[in-house]
Write an enzyme that holds these catalytic residues in place. Sequence first.
Site, PDB file in Angstrom:
ATOM      1  N   LYS A  87      31.658  36.551  54.388  1.00 44.49           N
ATOM      2  CA  LYS A  87      31.211  37.773  53.710  1.00 44.49           C
ATOM      3  C   LYS A  87      30.088  38.396  54.532  1.00 44.49           C
ATOM      4  O   LYS A  87      29.068  37.746  54.818  1.00 44.49           O
ATOM      5  CB  LYS A  87      30.716  37.394  52.317  1.00 44.49           C
ATOM      6  CG  LYS A  87      30.773  38.488  51.293  1.00 44.49           C
ATOM      7  CD  LYS A  87      30.480  37.892  49.928  1.00 44.49           C
ATOM      8  CE  LYS A  87      30.495  38.936  48.845  1.00 44.49           C
ATOM      9  NZ  LYS A  87      30.007  38.385  47.574  1.00 44.49           N
TER      10      LYS A  87
HETATM   11  C1  E4P Z   1      30.504  40.474  44.874  1.00 43.51           C
HETATM   12  O1  E4P Z   1      31.085  39.785  45.654  1.00 43.51           O
HETATM   13  C2  E4P Z   1      29.185  40.179  44.327  1.00 43.51           C
HETATM   14  O2  E4P Z   1      28.972  38.788  44.412  1.00 43.51           O
HETATM   15  C3  E4P Z   1      29.031  40.523  42.881  1.00 43.51           C
HETATM   16  O3  E4P Z   1      30.232  40.998  42.323  1.00 43.51           O
HETATM   17  C4  E4P Z   1      27.834  41.335  42.565  1.00 43.51           C
HETATM   18  O4  E4P Z   1      27.781  41.516  41.177  1.00 43.51           O
HETATM   19  P1  E4P Z   1      26.465  41.957  40.401  1.00 43.51           P
HETATM   20  O5  E4P Z   1      26.280  43.421  40.623  1.00 43.51           O
HETATM   21  O6  E4P Z   1      26.780  41.649  38.975  1.00 43.51           O
HETATM   22  O7  E4P Z   1      25.341  41.138  40.947  1.00 43.51           O
END
Ligand code: E4P
Length: 218
Positions: A87
């Site tokens: 990522k």
């Molecule tokens: C995506 O990969 C992120 O880990 C996640 O969806 C972020 O979500 P949040 O906005 O609830 O922190």
Amino acid sequence: MKFFIDTANLSQIKEAEALGILDGVTTNPSLMAKEGITGEKNIKNHYKEICKIVTGHVSAEVIATDYEGMIREGKELAALDPLIVVKVPMTKEGIKAIKYFTKQGIKTNCTLVFSVGQALLAAKAGATYVSPFLGRLDDVATDGLNLIAEIRLVYDNYNYQTQILAASIRHTMHIVDCAKIGADVITAPLSAMEGLFNHPLTDLGLKKFLEDYNKLNS
Ligand code: E4P
């Protein structure tokens, strides 16, 4: 549509896996910290534990923000398990790193995407997944679902193979709406997925079926 769980909590990952509907996992540094996982070695071991539970892709995020650092970390993460997807944040350095990983056959997830233009760059660099954060857009009074729809349109225009991974899902209806739009993947907390099970007519119907059965069979 694939279902990923957005957590680093092993119990919740096991619970979702046991339902038989889980296709993968996404994590981020905040989610790892929430579970109290700190230090490079512990974090890597935790990714390995997650990979033992599931059979689909597991997103593991680089911490470095410079190109060389991302490449070094990304290679190390990818070597942990064949399920790992690296990522990478949506920055100039990140896009360059995604292009490098694509050439090396390493799968990537371009994260922190908030615009169609950013999603276009991720696709051009060959990202396996692009993660538009719809909930965080909703949080600032901007239509997050509209971003998912616009990325779908643009990707279909050019037949880009990058999969749209709708992230930052806040509730069950977001999942349903993403399915209508045609997101390839959603990543959500377990609670949002579990909401899909619920309907009062199902509960009432089952209650009546069992009552009628028991009237004649007890
Ligand atoms: C995506 O990969 C992120 O880990 C996640 O969806 C972020 O979500 P949040 O906005 O609830 O922190």
